[in-house]
Design a protein around this motif. Structure first.
Motif, PDB file in Angstrom:
ATOM      1  N   ILE A  28      79.365 -98.862  30.053  1.00  0.00           N
ATOM      2  CA  ILE A  28      78.402 -99.953  29.831  1.00  0.00           C
ATOM      3  C   ILE A  28      79.097-101.230  30.298  1.00  0.00           C
ATOM      4  CG2 ILE A  28      77.039-101.203  28.113  1.00  0.00           C
ATOM      5  CD1 ILE A  28      77.212 -98.637  26.359  1.00  0.00           C
ATOM      6  N   ASN A  29      78.447-101.933  31.220  1.00  0.00           N
ATOM      7  CA  ASN A  29      79.137-103.055  31.871  1.00  0.00           C
ATOM      8  C   ASN A  29      78.865-104.374  31.152  1.00  0.00           C
ATOM      9  OD1 ASN A  29      80.451-104.776  33.541  1.00  0.00           O
ATOM     10  ND2 ASN A  29      79.269-104.293  35.388  1.00  0.00           N
ATOM     11  N   GLY A  36      71.359-107.537  32.251  1.00  0.00           N
ATOM     12  CA  GLY A  36      71.175-106.107  32.456  1.00  0.00           C
ATOM     13  C   GLY A  36      69.694-105.748  32.477  1.00  0.00           C
ATOM     14  N   THR A 336      87.371 -99.509  29.195  1.00  0.00           N
ATOM     15  CA  THR A 336      86.374 -99.067  30.186  1.00  0.00           C
ATOM     16  C   THR A 336      86.516 -97.563  30.429  1.00  0.00           C
ATOM     17  OG1 THR A 336      86.624-101.223  31.241  1.00  0.00           O
ATOM     18  CG2 THR A 336      85.431 -99.550  32.487  1.00  0.00           C
ATOM     19  N   VAL A 341      83.236 -98.976  27.709  1.00  0.00           N
ATOM     20  CA  VAL A 341      82.687-100.339  27.590  1.00  0.00           C
ATOM     21  C   VAL A 341      83.586-101.273  28.398  1.00  0.00           C
ATOM     22  CG1 VAL A 341      82.051-102.233  26.057  1.00  0.00           C
ATOM     23  CG2 VAL A 341      81.834 -99.878  25.251  1.00  0.00           C
ATOM     24  N   LYS A 365      72.343-108.288  27.893  1.00  0.00           N
ATOM     25  CA  LYS A 365      71.994-106.893  28.186  1.00  0.00           C
ATOM     26  C   LYS A 365      70.857-106.462  27.272  1.00  0.00           C
ATOM     27  CE  LYS A 365      75.441-107.142  30.885  1.00  0.00           C
ATOM     28  NZ  LYS A 365      75.356-107.175  32.330  1.00  0.00           N
ATOM     29  N   ASP A 369      71.477-101.094  24.912  1.00  0.00           N
ATOM     30  CA  ASP A 369      72.804-101.025  25.545  1.00  0.00           C
ATOM     31  C   ASP A 369      73.844-101.753  24.699  1.00  0.00           C
ATOM     32  OD1 ASP A 369      72.082 -99.472  27.687  1.00  0.00           O
ATOM     33  OD2 ASP A 369      71.531-101.192  28.933  1.00  0.00           O
ATOM     34  N   LYS A 372      74.618 -99.500  21.798  1.00  0.00           N
ATOM     35  CA  LYS A 372      75.439 -98.376  22.226  1.00  0.00           C
ATOM     36  C   LYS A 372      76.898 -98.816  22.409  1.00  0.00           C
ATOM     37  CE  LYS A 372      74.493 -95.579  26.019  1.00  0.00           C
ATOM     38  NZ  LYS A 372      73.510 -95.206  26.981  1.00  0.00           N
ATOM     39  N   ALA A 373      77.064 -99.972  23.044  1.00  0.00           N
ATOM     40  CA  ALA A 373      78.428-100.490  23.270  1.00  0.00           C
ATOM     41  C   ALA A 373      79.107-100.765  21.934  1.00  0.00           C
ATOM     42  CB  ALA A 373      78.365-101.764  24.117  1.00  0.00           C
ATOM     43  N   LYS A 376      80.423 -97.708  20.295  1.00  0.00           N
ATOM     44  CA  LYS A 376      81.672 -97.238  20.905  1.00  0.00           C
ATOM     45  C   LYS A 376      82.847 -98.119  20.479  1.00  0.00           C
ATOM     46  CE  LYS A 376      79.361 -95.504  25.074  1.00  0.00           C
ATOM     47  NZ  LYS A 376      79.988 -94.252  25.466  1.00  0.00           N
TER      48      LYS A 376
END
Ligand code: PMP
Ligand code: GLN
Length: 382
Positions: A28-29, A36, A336, A341, A365, A369, A372-373, A376
């Protein structure tokens, strides 16, 4: 044949590096600063409409009149400042161009340029390519506010320009009225100009107001204000922005702009002019992004990071200095690769690359997302 680099220290930017790593790892950027999510489809329809109507040739060098007028209307509405759209507004191909053209217009060999440390990455190279000498004034951690005593002692007879950025990237710090007044006091009797990077002008939180340098009568007469539609309307890929400056500065600015890009994509300009006619489209931005900042900060409470919610911009910094000695670059790469992430290590923004153990996350974003990030990030080992 040997080439002597004009920027020997410069490599590929961290934004390109981290976005590529994120993509390679399927992460996920939250590194490079871009939304996003897509822009308003109305805006895309407007561009299509103008393209189909045949508005596909060069725009006037300074921008199409109707867009310059709409920018002046927005400036009046938001800041209460009257601009002459003929002589004080120039449309450019992104704030990066505006910054480069403004610096090039006024900085000569040996001129000193004060910039705050950390600073956005395009400032120092623009100064150096014009023979100027960057003079860095460190911002005060942890909030990245300005130490005015340090600014004062950095001003010399050679100081030609001061470059400021509010809301600030990467910290989100928003300049106060006191900051503006102190700057004005320091330079009013000197021949010093200002480049004010205000690309996050519409992204401030908790009722904070963005104080454009245009609102200060002393500063206004000597400032190039650089803005970007990329940030305001979720179209960073369009590379379109503006420079607002008094007549004499605009004249010099346009001399550079006309040989850098000459003009900016015509249908985009007409579309943005139409789109700007509804002020709610930019007036609702603080609320839109505050919801995302709050969601992100709420989730961060369940991670080991320490943070203070950002005052503005679409970035949130977090510190892990209390937990680990790992370098910020190594940690950004590891997060990452291992948890998926991506973030930006903020040491890259410092002139001496000092590592304060701080990462920057972009929260522009979609909410799923971000969630989700955050899920993590709760499981990271530091
Ligand atoms: N200044 C700052 C502080 C930025 O974060 C950015 C990044 N988008 C820019 C300037 C460049 O803006 P643009 O994409 O309009 O060139
Ligand atoms: N301004 C964006 C950021 O800070 C990056 C834009 C770019 O990649 N040039 O992330």
């Amino acid at each position: 044949m040997s080439i002597s680099s004009k920027l020997p220290q410069v490599g590929t930017t961290i934004f390109t590096t981290m976005s590529k790593l994120a993509s390679d790892c399927g992460a996920i950027n939250l590194s490079q600063g871009f939304p996003g999510f897509d822009c308003d489809p109305v805006l895309v329809d407007l561009v299509t409409k103008h393209m189909k109507a045949g508005l596909n040739q060069y725009a006037p060098m300074s921008g199409v009149p109707i867009l310059r007028e709409q920018i002046a209307v927005k400036t009046k509405l938001v800041y209460g400042v009257d601009l002459n759209s003929e002589t004080e507004v120039t449309v450019v191909s992104g704030a990066t161009e505006a910054i480069y053209a403004a610096v090039t217009a006024v900085v000569k060999q040996g001129d000193e340029v004060i910039l705050f440390d950390p600073a956005y990455d395009c400032y120092a190279p623009a100064i150096e390519l014009n023979g100027g000498v960057p003079v860095f004034v460190p911002l005060e951690l942890p909030d990245f506010s300005v130490n005015w005593e340090n600014v004062k002692s950095s001003i010399s007879d050679k100081t030609r320009l001061i470059m400021i950025n509010t809301p600030h990237n990467p910290s989100g710090y928003v300049w106060t009225q006191e900051d503006l007044d102190t700057l004005a006091e320091l330079i009013q009797d000197r021949d010093i100009l200002i480049v004010s990077d205000e690309v996050y002008e519409h992204i401030t939180f908790d009722g904070r107001e963005h104080l454009s340098l245009l609102t200060h009568p002393i500063l206004r007469e000597r400032t190039f204000v650089c803005g970007s539609f990329g940030k305001t309307f979720h179209v960073t890929g369009w590379k379109i922005g503006y420079c607002l400056a008094p007549l004499k500065l605009t004249e010099e600015f346009r001399k550079i702009h006309q040989f850098l890009t000459f003009s900016t994509a015509t249908p985009l300009q007409y579309a943005l002019a139409d789109y700007l006619s509804e002020p709610f489209r930019y007036l609702t931005l603080p609320d839109f992004y505050q919801k995302k900042r709050d969601l992100f900060c709420d989730g961060l409470k369940n991670t080991p990071f320490k943070f203070t919610p950002a005052q503005g911009s679409f970035f949130q910094m977090v510190s892990y200095a209390h937990l680990s000695q790992e370098s910020d670059y190594d940690l950004a790469v590891r997060l990452t690769k291992e948890i998926g992430v991506a973030s930006i290590p903020i040491s890259v923004f410092f002139s001496d690359k000092k590592d304060h153990k701080i990462l920057r996350f972009c929260f522009a974003k979609d909410d799923p997302d971000l969630m989700k990030a955050l899920g993590k990030l709760q499981n990271i080992k530091l």
